[in-house]
Design a protein around this motif. Structure first.
Motif, PDB file in Angstrom:
ATOM      1  N   GLU A 155       4.965  -0.335  -8.941  1.00  0.00           N
ATOM      2  CA  GLU A 155       4.204  -0.113 -10.164  1.00  0.00           C
ATOM      3  C   GLU A 155       3.043   0.853  -9.975  1.00  0.00           C
ATOM      4  O   GLU A 155       2.248   1.056 -10.891  1.00  0.00           O
ATOM      5  CB  GLU A 155       3.661  -1.446 -10.697  1.00  0.00           C
ATOM      6  N   GLY A 156       2.907   1.423  -8.772  1.00  0.00           N
ATOM      7  CA  GLY A 156       1.792   2.320  -8.514  1.00  0.00           C
ATOM      8  C   GLY A 156       1.888   3.618  -9.297  1.00  0.00           C
ATOM      9  O   GLY A 156       2.945   4.261  -9.327  1.00  0.00           O
ATOM     10  N   ARG A 157       0.805   3.998  -9.938  1.00  0.00           N
ATOM     11  CA  ARG A 157       0.767   5.240 -10.724  1.00  0.00           C
ATOM     12  C   ARG A 157      -0.275   6.220 -10.194  1.00  0.00           C
ATOM     13  O   ARG A 157      -0.091   7.435 -10.292  1.00  0.00           O
ATOM     14  CB  ARG A 157       0.445   4.902 -12.193  1.00  0.00           C
ATOM     15  N   THR A 158      -1.368   5.702  -9.666  1.00  0.00           N
ATOM     16  CA  THR A 158      -2.439   6.567  -9.165  1.00  0.00           C
ATOM     17  C   THR A 158      -2.185   6.850  -7.691  1.00  0.00           C
ATOM     18  O   THR A 158      -2.522   6.063  -6.809  1.00  0.00           O
ATOM     19  CB  THR A 158      -3.807   5.893  -9.352  1.00  0.00           C
ATOM     20  N   VAL A 159      -1.560   7.999  -7.418  1.00  0.00           N
ATOM     21  CA  VAL A 159      -1.167   8.337  -6.047  1.00  0.00           C
ATOM     22  C   VAL A 159      -2.361   8.950  -5.319  1.00  0.00           C
ATOM     23  O   VAL A 159      -2.942   9.948  -5.759  1.00  0.00           O
ATOM     24  CB  VAL A 159       0.028   9.322  -6.045  1.00  0.00           C
ATOM     25  N   LEU A 160      -2.714   8.342  -4.181  1.00  0.00           N
ATOM     26  CA  LEU A 160      -3.812   8.856  -3.369  1.00  0.00           C
ATOM     27  C   LEU A 160      -3.316   9.759  -2.243  1.00  0.00           C
ATOM     28  O   LEU A 160      -4.005  10.693  -1.841  1.00  0.00           O
ATOM     29  CB  LEU A 160      -4.618   7.689  -2.782  1.00  0.00           C
ATOM     30  N   GLY A 190       0.807  -1.216   0.000  1.00  0.00           N
ATOM     31  CA  GLY A 190       0.000   0.000   0.000  1.00  0.00           C
ATOM     32  C   GLY A 190       0.836   1.258   0.000  1.00  0.00           C
ATOM     33  O   GLY A 190       0.434   2.279  -0.556  1.00  0.00           O
ATOM     34  N   LEU A 191       2.028   1.210   0.615  1.00  0.00           N
ATOM     35  CA  LEU A 191       2.862   2.408   0.730  1.00  0.00           C
ATOM     36  C   LEU A 191       4.060   2.409  -0.213  1.00  0.00           C
ATOM     37  O   LEU A 191       4.569   3.473  -0.551  1.00  0.00           O
ATOM     38  CB  LEU A 191       3.365   2.547   2.171  1.00  0.00           C
ATOM     39  N   ALA A 205       7.093   7.337   1.002  1.00  0.00           N
ATOM     40  CA  ALA A 205       5.911   6.478   1.069  1.00  0.00           C
ATOM     41  C   ALA A 205       4.781   7.089   0.251  1.00  0.00           C
ATOM     42  O   ALA A 205       4.482   8.280   0.378  1.00  0.00           O
ATOM     43  CB  ALA A 205       5.479   6.290   2.516  1.00  0.00           C
ATOM     44  N   ARG A 206       4.155   6.258  -0.594  1.00  0.00           N
ATOM     45  CA  ARG A 206       3.059   6.715  -1.433  1.00  0.00           C
ATOM     46  C   ARG A 206       1.931   5.690  -1.383  1.00  0.00           C
ATOM     47  O   ARG A 206       2.155   4.503  -1.625  1.00  0.00           O
ATOM     48  CB  ARG A 206       3.503   6.878  -2.884  1.00  0.00           C
TER      49      ARG A 206
END
Length: 252
Positions: free
Chosen positions: A75-80, A70-71, A86-87
């Protein structure tokens, strides 16, 4: 699993369900399987023990998946949300959800099997099919340990609280407390497994030579056909999963 099922039918159903759920990789299906296993455990009268044992395994795992993927999902692109390196990303949360529900479904199904199957019947059924005695011996030792898992965890928590460990408070405090409980739990299970293995060995579980079984387990033909169908479904699910991933393995 219902008591009317042959032990090998229960084993096949649990194993094939875990394989199909893993191959599908779909969190709604995993959640449905987990809920079905929980309902069956309650109907079988072992709901509290199954859920307590599952919680001991899944809570630390779920928190670690949430923190890791989660952090810090690469491969994360949609940052909340973001805090330095940490993202929180939608892709990371989705991956953690899929992995957590899939693992939870498999754990609940296998715990349901272990808490409801008769270990003597299972060992007798395996021996009747000519499987090596060491296999039944190890499986019997494992099945005698699992039902005591929740009670042992409660004893560890009570002992740690008596020494001043406070498990209340926020999520981080509970995570630290769960981690401190896992170490003595795992070490105790390993020690008990060795002791019970020696006891079973002394009673001839691992001895060579012909064997005579005084326990007969009825195996209706319909259940033998059911096991064959379940194995075919599990093999088909794995084949579909491999076939879907095959094109992606080739370079563009």
């Amino acid at each position: 699993m219902p008591s009317a099922l042959h032990p090998l039918t229960s084993l096949t159903a649990a194993g094939c369900t875990a394989v199909i759920t893993t191959a599908a990789g779909n969190w709604p299906l995993s959640l449905a399987v987990a809920l079905a296993a929980a309902v069956l455990a309650v109907r079988a009268g072992v709901g509290r023990r199954v859920l307590a044992a599952a919680a001991a395994v899944l809570l630390p795992l779920g928190l670690s998946l949430l923190m890791l993927h989660g952090l810090f999902f690469p491969e994360g692109r949609t940052v909340l949300a973001a805090w330095g390196p940490a993202r929180v990303t939608a892709e990371g949360l989705n991956f953690a959800l899929e992995a957590g529900t899939r693992t939870g479904a498999c754990v609940l199904v296998l715990l349901l099997f272990s808490f409801t199957v008769s270990a003597p019947d299972l060992v007798a059924a395996l021996a009747a099919r000519g499987l090596p005695p060491q296999f039944g011996f190890v499986l019997a030792a494992a099945l005698t340990l699992l039902p005591a898992l929740s009670g042992r965890l409660e004893s560890i928590r009570a002992a740690q609280e008596a020494r001043g460990l406070v498990l209340g408070g926020g999520v981080l405090s509970r995570f630290v407390g769960a981690r401190l409980q896992m170490l003595p739990l795992v070490l105790g299970l390993i020690e008990d497994s060795g002791s019970r293995a020696q006891a079973l060995e002394a009673r001839g579980f691992g001895g060579p030579g012909p064997r005579t079984s005084y326990r007969e387990v009825a195996d209706p033909p319909v259940q033998r056909r059911l096991r064959a169908v379940l194995l075919l479904l599990a093999a088909a699910a794995v084949a579909v999963r491999i076939g879907a991933a095959w094109p992606a393995a080739w370079p563009a």
